[in-house]
Design a protein around this motif. Sequence first.
Motif, PDB file in Angstrom:
ATOM      1  N   CYS A 133       0.669  -1.200   0.041  1.00  0.00           N
ATOM      2  CA  CYS A 133      -0.096   0.002  -0.004  1.00  0.00           C
ATOM      3  C   CYS A 133       0.838   1.313  -0.048  1.00  0.00           C
ATOM      4  N   SER A 276      -4.595  -9.202   1.739  1.00  0.00           N
ATOM      5  CA  SER A 276      -5.403  -8.296   2.587  1.00  0.00           C
ATOM      6  C   SER A 276      -6.963  -8.631   2.075  1.00  0.00           C
ATOM      7  N   LYS A 305      -5.038 -12.546   5.746  1.00  0.00           N
ATOM      8  CA  LYS A 305      -5.124 -11.494   6.607  1.00  0.00           C
ATOM      9  C   LYS A 305      -6.755 -11.343   7.014  1.00  0.00           C
TER      10      LYS A 305
HETATM   11  K   LIG Z   1      -1.547  -4.358   2.780  1.00  0.00           K
END
Ligand SMILES: [K+]
Length: 557
Positions: A133, A276, A305
């Motif tokens: 990110c 994610s 995650k």
């Molecule tokens: K991430």
Amino acid sequence: MSSQSLHFFTPSSTACPNITFPKPSLPAPNRRLAFASSPRTFSIRAVSESSDPNPAPPPVVVADNGAGSRVVAAADSSSIEVDKVTEAELKENGFRSSRRTKLVCTIGPATCGSEQLEALAVGGMNVARINMCHGTREWHKRVIERVRRLNEVKGYAVAIMMDTEGSEIHMGDLGGAPSAKAEDGEVWTFSVRAYDANRPERTITVNYDGFAEDVKVGDELLVDGGMVRFEVIEKIGPDVKCMCTDPGLLLPRANLTFWRDGSLVREQSVDFIAVSFVKSAEVINHLKSYIAARSRDNDISVIAKIESIDSLKNLEEIIQASDGAMVARGDLGAQIPLEQVPAAQQRIVQVCRQLNKPVIVASQLLESMIEYPTPTRAEVADVSEAVRQRSDALMLSGESAMGQFPDKALTVLRSVSVRIEKWWRDGKHHEAMELPAVGSSFSDRISEEICTSAAKMANNLEVDALFVYTKTGHMASLLSRCRPDCPIFAFTTSTSVRRRLNLQWGLIPFRLGFSDDMESNLNRTFSLLKARGMIKSGDLVIAVSDMLQSIQVMNVP
Ligand SMILES: [K+]
Ligand SMILES: Nc1ncnc2c1ncn2[C@@H]1O[C@H](COP(=O)(O)OP(=O)(O)O)[C@@H](O)[C@H]1O
Ligand SMILES: C=C(OP(=O)(O)O)C(=O)O
Ligand SMILES: [Mg+2]
């Protein structure tokens, strides 16, 4: 060598798909219980010779990558590789007080230089996490290269985890349609433009403004971890033209990731990919088959995650499909009431343990240390709780990525881990947790029973270390799952397996060429480790192996 051993000779799982062994009808001479006792040796064998289709092959060593048992050479007696920091820690503190909980550090502006990375490695970082990110692809690549270089030049074994964008980049809502079908060879437009009612056909909106700038022609675009795949063929201003290379169903707000030259996967430069906002096991399965197709040795582990309501709903199937999980408390705490996060953490850690997958507890463990050199009491209590739950690993985020005291934060994780682990051992807080069987084949079940028994024996006999010889790492993880009181020396022929074992509780991974002959493996390991001052004569060791299903108890000669 003084040795006591228990061997299980079994047919291979393919030859015996059902639980049919031992056969009660086997004629007596085929099943032998041999007790050979001398003042210092004792062995028990349960042997079924006629039903063993795989007699022990002559000693061979498999190639470094360990895949497919490629025979290369006789054992190289001079080499054994272990992380330099772990080696120093073992020599300094002894086996018992070596740290069992693994540490993951997010790398950011505060820690991306070689010197800072080395300081973290020295401080006990087992895995370096790069959050996609943040930062550019070039920056990520540089950090990966630096970590790899440090490993090579300085003898560390830091693994690398790429954490994908999940919340950040996703598709728009498909103009209200429940789904859209992308066919092989079709050209679709991915655009950051906002459309009103008249969105052109085969056009997908993307929520991330930098999308058109970041992608390059030739990049591969993965929808929901690979459910559908595209290749970028042209960029026209805010529009990116992509050709479908793997057809499938596009769902509204599907997650997007892009791979440059498939490089993360193909160059084998990363050990873990953390996904994610996993919603279902399907995303994980797709990514795993993508990796299997791209990576030579299929040697990238996929970490799910857990950070959304959907991921909690489908927790068991997601963890079952993954190679590990992360309790991503940052986003999780925004999706469920904050006061529910601790219970969710406990559940995730427990499910991972039961399914034999490593688990990382992440986010805000030492948040105040971004600015201050000491943690709050509450933070220390939070870290202690994660260690007490016996999670495999703890993770630093902003504390190491952009905080002022990354090394101090790592020191706090290290010392709290060691302290709580010791409290656990000294207090004999033995496991209350039921560990159900995880394998389906009979051979897997034997491995599990061997590891459970070996771990229990190790506790009862207060041995100094468990040794496990494992090609895939599976036997090592089964031992780790039992959370024994002593450290586990995991010997593997593959450098990538060795790096990935870094995430698992209590494992000290070594790379070592070894053969199917346990006697010679043990003798060689003893002499190599003695020469390095890592073990000494008289130390009590229990050894297990996945080539020859056996348990051996012995004193180091
Ligand atoms: K991430
Ligand atoms: N590669 C990077 N470049 C710049 N800053 C970073 C980088 N990685 C992490 N950070 C900083 O560290 C913070 C914490 O990291 P992390 O928890 O991984 O991300 P996030 O806050 O987006 O969930 C980020 O918010 C960001 O400020
Ligand atoms: C670790 C997490 O994910 P990220 O930092 O990518 O948001 C989290 O949400 O806790
Ligand atoms: Mg998150």
